[in-house]
Design an enzyme around this catalytic site. Structure first.
Site, short mmCIF file in Angstrom:
data_model
loop_
_atom_site.label_atom_id
_atom_site.label_comp_id
_atom_site.label_asym_id
_atom_site.label_seq_id
_atom_site.Cartn_x
_atom_site.Cartn_y
_atom_site.Cartn_z
CE1 TYR A 241 -4.22 1.65 0.27
CE2 TYR A 241 -3.07 3.07 1.82
CZ TYR A 241 -4.16 2.80 1.00
OH TYR A 241 -5.20 3.71 0.94
N GLY A 242 1.84 1.24 -0.94
CA GLY A 242 2.73 2.40 -1.06
C GLY A 242 2.27 3.27 -2.21
CB SER B 136 1.35 0.71 4.32
OG SER B 136 2.66 0.87 3.87
CB THR C 46 14.32 -6.15 -3.43
OG1 THR C 46 13.73 -5.08 -2.71
CG2 THR C 46 15.37 -5.63 -4.39
CG HIS D 250 8.87 -2.65 -12.78
ND1 HIS D 250 9.21 -2.34 -14.06
CD2 HIS D 250 10.05 -2.78 -12.10
CE1 HIS D 250 10.53 -2.28 -14.17
NE2 HIS D 250 11.06 -2.54 -13.00
N GLY E 15 2.59 6.65 -8.48
CA GLY E 15 1.29 6.26 -7.96
C GLY E 15 0.44 7.43 -7.49
CG ASP F 262 10.19 1.36 -15.49
OD1 ASP F 262 9.36 2.28 -15.60
OD2 ASP F 262 10.72 1.05 -14.40
CB SER G 260 15.36 34.02 -25.15
OG SER G 260 16.47 33.31 -24.64
N1 LIG Z 1 6.58 4.25 -7.39
C1 LIG Z 1 5.93 4.26 -8.55
O1 LIG Z 1 5.22 5.19 -8.85
C2 LIG Z 1 6.03 3.13 -9.52
C3 LIG Z 1 6.24 1.86 -9.07
N2 LIG Z 1 6.12 0.81 -9.95
C4 LIG Z 1 6.26 -0.54 -9.45
O2 LIG Z 1 5.22 -0.77 -8.49
C5 LIG Z 1 5.69 -1.69 -7.50
C6 LIG Z 1 5.55 -1.07 -6.12
O3 LIG Z 1 6.40 0.04 -6.04
P1 LIG Z 1 6.08 1.29 -5.10
O4 LIG Z 1 4.62 1.58 -5.14
O5 LIG Z 1 7.05 2.35 -5.48
O6 LIG Z 1 6.45 0.71 -3.67
P2 LIG Z 1 6.52 1.48 -2.26
O7 LIG Z 1 7.87 1.30 -1.74
O8 LIG Z 1 5.95 2.84 -2.39
O9 LIG Z 1 5.48 0.64 -1.38
C7 LIG Z 1 5.68 -0.69 -1.11
C8 LIG Z 1 4.56 -1.22 -0.25
O10 LIG Z 1 4.78 -2.61 -0.04
C9 LIG Z 1 4.76 -2.87 1.36
N3 LIG Z 1 5.63 -3.99 1.65
C10 LIG Z 1 6.97 -3.99 1.84
N4 LIG Z 1 7.40 -5.24 2.10
C11 LIG Z 1 6.28 -6.01 2.10
C12 LIG Z 1 6.06 -7.39 2.34
N5 LIG Z 1 7.06 -8.22 2.62
N6 LIG Z 1 4.78 -7.85 2.28
C13 LIG Z 1 3.76 -7.02 1.97
N7 LIG Z 1 3.91 -5.71 1.74
C14 LIG Z 1 5.16 -5.22 1.80
C15 LIG Z 1 5.19 -1.57 2.01
O11 LIG Z 1 4.68 -1.50 3.32
P3 LIG Z 1 5.52 -0.96 4.58
O12 LIG Z 1 6.79 -0.40 4.06
O13 LIG Z 1 4.62 0.01 5.20
O14 LIG Z 1 5.69 -2.17 5.39
C16 LIG Z 1 4.47 -0.56 1.11
O15 LIG Z 1 3.12 -0.45 1.47
C17 LIG Z 1 7.12 -2.03 -7.89
O16 LIG Z 1 7.07 -3.17 -8.70
C18 LIG Z 1 7.56 -0.81 -8.71
O17 LIG Z 1 8.60 -1.08 -9.61
C19 LIG Z 1 5.79 0.98 -11.27
C20 LIG Z 1 5.59 2.24 -11.76
C21 LIG Z 1 5.78 3.42 -10.95
C1 LIG Z 2 10.63 6.86 -13.12
C2 LIG Z 2 10.62 5.94 -11.93
C3 LIG Z 2 9.65 4.79 -12.04
O1 LIG Z 2 10.03 3.94 -13.10
C4 LIG Z 2 8.27 5.35 -12.31
C5 LIG Z 2 7.64 6.28 -11.35
O2 LIG Z 2 7.73 5.10 -13.36
C6 LIG Z 2 9.71 3.98 -10.74
O3 LIG Z 2 10.14 2.82 -10.79
O4 LIG Z 2 9.34 4.52 -9.68
MG LIG Z 3 8.65 3.87 -14.61
MG LIG Z 4 10.59 1.94 -12.55
#
Ligand SMILES: NC(=O)C1=CN([C@@H]2O[C@H](COP(=O)(O)OP(=O)(O)OC[C@H]3O[C@@H](n4cnc5c(N)ncnc54)[C@H](OP(=O)(O)O)[C@@H]3O)[C@@H](O)[C@H]2O)C=CC1
Ligand SMILES: CC[C@](O)(C(C)=O)C(=O)O
Ligand SMILES: [Mg+2]
Ligand SMILES: [Mg+2]
Length: 337
Positions: A26-27, A54, A85, A109, A135, A192, A253
């Site tokens: 829920y990030g 979260s 990861t 992703h 997001g 990406d 300019s």
């Molecule tokens: N950031 C972006 O805008 C973009 C991200 N993506 C992709 O989306 C995916 C998520 O990225 P993003 O939204 O940045 O991630 P964030 O780091 O913002 O959020 C990750 C979430 O996962 C939770 N989390 C961490 N470890 C675990 C676990 N073991 N079990 C369950 N939940 C867990 C965290 O909770 P907490 O830390 O509170 O424990 C948090 O809520 C990735 O694959 C990324 O590449 C794709 C396009 C753009």
């Molecule tokens: C540009 C960074 C990104 O690929 C995105 C927001 O699309 C990411 O992994 O966060």
């Molecule tokens: Mg991207």
């Molecule tokens: Mg990316």
């Protein structure tokens, strides 16, 4: 090669409305997908660790929060939006034991599928719905009745309905309002990673920091340097965003345009292009993925060190002070979570 673009009329929202969706994480992306799906009439639950920071945010929004294993067991579509990861560990421990034939696992992703870190059973659909934006923007656009363009990709179509399901999911988060492009896990992942490393994040940050260093080391005021190399970047990028590089050049300019045309290629020169090609090669042959997975497994010491160095760069301090003077910088994208 032209791409296929899908819009609202190409998607059947009722497909995703008929599924039980678990959003794991829920990030940045997780909150946007979960809230927008919920607002689109989809049955959503969130999977988070008991210790997750979260949890409270998701519960405040009225979402039902379970553990990743409980959420996966209840759901028939699991969208994994935890850090790249962490995904293979969550998959092995919490998702795989709860998968049934006909279920679907979705990604935002392609990293874990592209590099073979997750291998799903043959009876399960494996697809991607990847908004092309952070997001927080995805959620803000949805709330404003718009959408961020998204990519879909199908890795495994076990049911024969994977593409219709992915399009339906994309509609549920507003993606088909803007346009959804079909790609592959390989293409999405490699482009990406290249975009964020060489241009958008790595390239742009290094360009700004280096420009700031050159000006301040030459004796110019940090405040003036900040405006010239960071603050105005948004204005220039907004023009590019609206009408490409040509529109930006039309608006600046002729002095700036002449400097752009003659000096730009000296900064990003043939050596930089060669380095960009090397970076792409490391993405394509798995070197970057192996390095990042190993760094994560070893405790992320180098990552944390570099992160701390970035936070201590003098541009951050002057930026904090100057942004305090800008009354219009009052709606950060992160205010949706
Ligand atoms: N950031 C972006 O805008 C973009 C991200 N993506 C992709 O989306 C995916 C998520 O990225 P993003 O939204 O940045 O991630 P964030 O780091 O913002 O959020 C990750 C979430 O996962 C939770 N989390 C961490 N470890 C675990 C676990 N073991 N079990 C369950 N939940 C867990 C965290 O909770 P907490 O830390 O509170 O424990 C948090 O809520 C990735 O694959 C990324 O590449 C794709 C396009 C753009
Ligand atoms: C540009 C960074 C990104 O690929 C995105 C927001 O699309 C990411 O992994 O966060
Ligand atoms: Mg991207
Ligand atoms: Mg990316």
């Amino acid at each position: 090669m032209s791409v296929e673009i899908f819009y609202d009329d190409d998607a059947d929202l009722s497909i995703i409305q008929g599924r039980k969706v678990a959003v794991i994480g829920y990030g940045s992306q997780g909150h946007a997908h979960a809230l927008s799906l919920r607002d689109s009439g989809v049955d959503v639950r969130i999977g988070l660790l008991e210790t997750s920071k979260s949890r409270a945010k998701a519960e405040e929004e009225g979402l039902r929060v379970l553990t990743p294993a409980e959420a996966s067991a209840e759901a028939d579509l699991i969208m994994i939006l935890a850090p790249d990861t962490a995904q293979r560990h969550i998959y092995a421990k919490d998702i795989a034991p709860n998968l049934k034939d006909g279920d679907a696992i979705f990604f935002g992703h392609g990293f874990n599928i592209r590099y073979g870190l997750i291998e799903a059973p043959s009876g399960v659909d494996v697809a991607m719905v990847a908004p092309k934006g952070p997001g927080h923007l995805v959620r803000r656009q949805f709330v404003d009745g718009k959408g961020v363009p998204a990519l879909i990709a199908i890795h495994q179509d076990a049911t024969g309905g994977a593409q219709a399901l992915a399009l339906s999911y994309a509609a549920g988060i507003g993606g088909t309002r803007a346009g959804v492009i079909k790609t592959t896990f390989k293409e999405e992942t490699e482009t990406d990673l290249f975009g964020e490393q060489a241009v958008l994040c790595g390239g742009a940050s290094a360009l700004v920091q280096t420009g700031f260093e050159v000006l301040t080391e030459a004796g110019y005021a940090p405040e003036i340097a900040y405006f010239e190399v960071l603050h105005e970047l948004k204005l220039i990028v907004d023009l590019m965003y609206e009408g490409g590089i040509a529109r930006m050049r039309y608006s600046i300019s002729d002095t700036a345009e002449y400097g752009d045309l003659t000096r730009g290629p000296r900064v990003v020169n043939a050596a930089v292009k060669e380095e960009m090609k090397k970076i792409l090669g490391e993405i394509q042959d798995g070197t970057f993925a192996n390095e990042w997975v190993a760094e994560d497994e070893a405790g992320r010491n180098n990552y944390k060190k570099l992160q701390a160095e970035g936070e201590q760069h003098p541009i951050e301090e002057v930026g904090k002070k100057l942004r305090g003077l800008m009354s219009w910088v009052d709606r950060p994208l992160t205010d949706t979570v």
